[in-house]
Write an enzyme that holds these catalytic residues in place. Structure first.
Site, PDB file in Angstrom:
ATOM      1  CB  THR A 132      -9.887  35.961  19.518  1.00  0.00           C
ATOM      2  OG1 THR A 132     -11.009  35.928  18.627  1.00  0.00           O
ATOM      3  CG2 THR A 132      -9.575  34.556  20.012  1.00  0.00           C
ATOM      4  CG  ASP A 155     -16.634  34.067  12.465  1.00  0.00           C
ATOM      5  OD1 ASP A 155     -16.783  34.448  13.643  1.00  0.00           O
ATOM      6  OD2 ASP A 155     -15.570  33.586  12.023  1.00  0.00           O
ATOM      7  CG  HIS A 157     -16.242  45.920  18.689  1.00  0.00           C
ATOM      8  ND1 HIS A 157     -16.004  47.168  18.151  1.00  0.00           N
ATOM      9  CD2 HIS A 157     -17.590  45.769  18.679  1.00  0.00           C
ATOM     10  CE1 HIS A 157     -17.155  47.742  17.828  1.00  0.00           C
ATOM     11  NE2 HIS A 157     -18.141  46.897  18.133  1.00  0.00           N
ATOM     12  CG  HIS A 194     -17.839  39.225  18.803  1.00  0.00           C
ATOM     13  ND1 HIS A 194     -16.729  39.777  19.430  1.00  0.00           N
ATOM     14  CD2 HIS A 194     -17.608  37.897  18.734  1.00  0.00           C
ATOM     15  CE1 HIS A 194     -15.861  38.829  19.717  1.00  0.00           C
ATOM     16  NE2 HIS A 194     -16.376  37.662  19.318  1.00  0.00           N
ATOM     17  N   GLY A 242     -12.468  32.196  25.484  1.00  0.00           N
ATOM     18  CA  GLY A 242     -11.832  32.217  24.169  1.00  0.00           C
ATOM     19  C   GLY A 242     -12.124  33.466  23.371  1.00  0.00           C
ATOM     20  CB  CYS A 250     -13.763  50.004  15.275  1.00  0.00           C
ATOM     21  SG  CYS A 250     -14.504  50.083  16.916  1.00  0.00           S
ATOM     22  CG  ASN A 279     -16.933  32.868  22.883  1.00  0.00           C
ATOM     23  OD1 ASN A 279     -17.585  32.039  23.510  1.00  0.00           O
ATOM     24  ND2 ASN A 279     -16.577  32.701  21.623  1.00  0.00           N
TER      25      ASN A 279
HETATM   26  P1  DGP Z   1     -14.436  35.241  19.622  1.00  0.00           P
HETATM   27  O1  DGP Z   1     -13.644  34.002  19.846  1.00  0.00           O
HETATM   28  O2  DGP Z   1     -15.820  35.144  20.260  1.00  0.00           O
HETATM   29  O3  DGP Z   1     -13.712  36.502  20.032  1.00  0.00           O
HETATM   30  O4  DGP Z   1     -14.678  35.283  18.054  1.00  0.00           O
HETATM   31  C1  DGP Z   1     -14.131  36.196  17.176  1.00  0.00           C
HETATM   32  C2  DGP Z   1     -14.565  35.799  15.803  1.00  0.00           C
HETATM   33  O5  DGP Z   1     -14.263  36.863  14.909  1.00  0.00           O
HETATM   34  C3  DGP Z   1     -13.897  34.556  15.245  1.00  0.00           C
HETATM   35  O6  DGP Z   1     -14.882  33.549  15.057  1.00  0.00           O
HETATM   36  C4  DGP Z   1     -13.302  34.974  13.917  1.00  0.00           C
HETATM   37  C5  DGP Z   1     -13.945  36.314  13.658  1.00  0.00           C
HETATM   38  N1  DGP Z   1     -13.092  37.279  13.008  1.00  0.00           N
HETATM   39  C6  DGP Z   1     -11.886  37.714  13.446  1.00  0.00           C
HETATM   40  N2  DGP Z   1     -11.388  38.629  12.594  1.00  0.00           N
HETATM   41  C7  DGP Z   1     -12.316  38.762  11.609  1.00  0.00           C
HETATM   42  C8  DGP Z   1     -12.369  39.586  10.444  1.00  0.00           C
HETATM   43  O7  DGP Z   1     -11.468  40.367  10.130  1.00  0.00           O
HETATM   44  N3  DGP Z   1     -13.466  39.456   9.655  1.00  0.00           N
HETATM   45  C9  DGP Z   1     -14.484  38.604   9.967  1.00  0.00           C
HETATM   46  N4  DGP Z   1     -15.525  38.547   9.121  1.00  0.00           N
HETATM   47  N5  DGP Z   1     -14.474  37.837  11.061  1.00  0.00           N
HETATM   48  C10 DGP Z   1     -13.395  37.922  11.868  1.00  0.00           C
END
Ligand code: DGP
Length: 112
Positions: free
Chosen positions: A95, A30, A98, A100, A93, A7, A87
């Site tokens: 993390t 990412d 929100h 995505h 996994g 957000c 995921n």
């Molecule tokens: P998941 O494991 O599916 O919840 O992947 C979360 C992804 O979000 C992980 O590949 C890293 C990415 N991520 C986490 N924090 C940030 C951020 O602040 N900026 C960006 N661009 N990506 C982020």
């Protein structure tokens, strides 16, 4: 939603490398790419996970998939191919809570 990092990205409270945006969704690179192209596509509405999809908010999921091909073209991987990954929950996994969709490509991907 307060304290949601995605957000904050939507609201420009923290920086990100945005590759696509419209009124309903946003796509950005990412921070920890697993492939040459690794983009996250998210709804602007805060939906915590795929378990929180409802009849009411489901249209945004269709919109994400309908726009993924456009984002693939922007990233230059529409011909070489790509993977879209969600995921959901602890064992997957997830993390960031929100919802995505990872759009991953730019190399041959192994499965699983
Ligand atoms: P998941 O494991 O599916 O919840 O992947 C979360 C992804 O979000 C992980 O590949 C890293 C990415 N991520 C986490 N924090 C940030 C951020 O602040 N900026 C960006 N661009 N990506 C982020």
């Amino acid at each position: 939603m307060d304290n949601c990092i995605f957000c904050k990205i939507i609201n420009r409270e923290i920086p990100s490398d945005i590759v696509y945006e419209d009124d309903k969704i946003i796509a950005f690179k990412d921070v920890n790419p697993v492939a040459p192209v690794h983009v996250l596509i998210i709804p602007k509405e805060h939906i915590a996970s795929a378990m929180d999809i409802t009849e009411e908010n489901a249209p945004v999921v269709a919109h994400i998939f309908n726009t993924a091909k456009k984002i693939a073209e922007i990233m230059g991987i529409e011909k070489s191919g790509f993977r879209i990954v969600n995921n959901c929950g602890e064992n997957a996994g997830q993390t960031v809570f929100h919802m995505h969709f990872h759009l991953i490509g730019g190399k041959t991907l192994l499965w699983p």
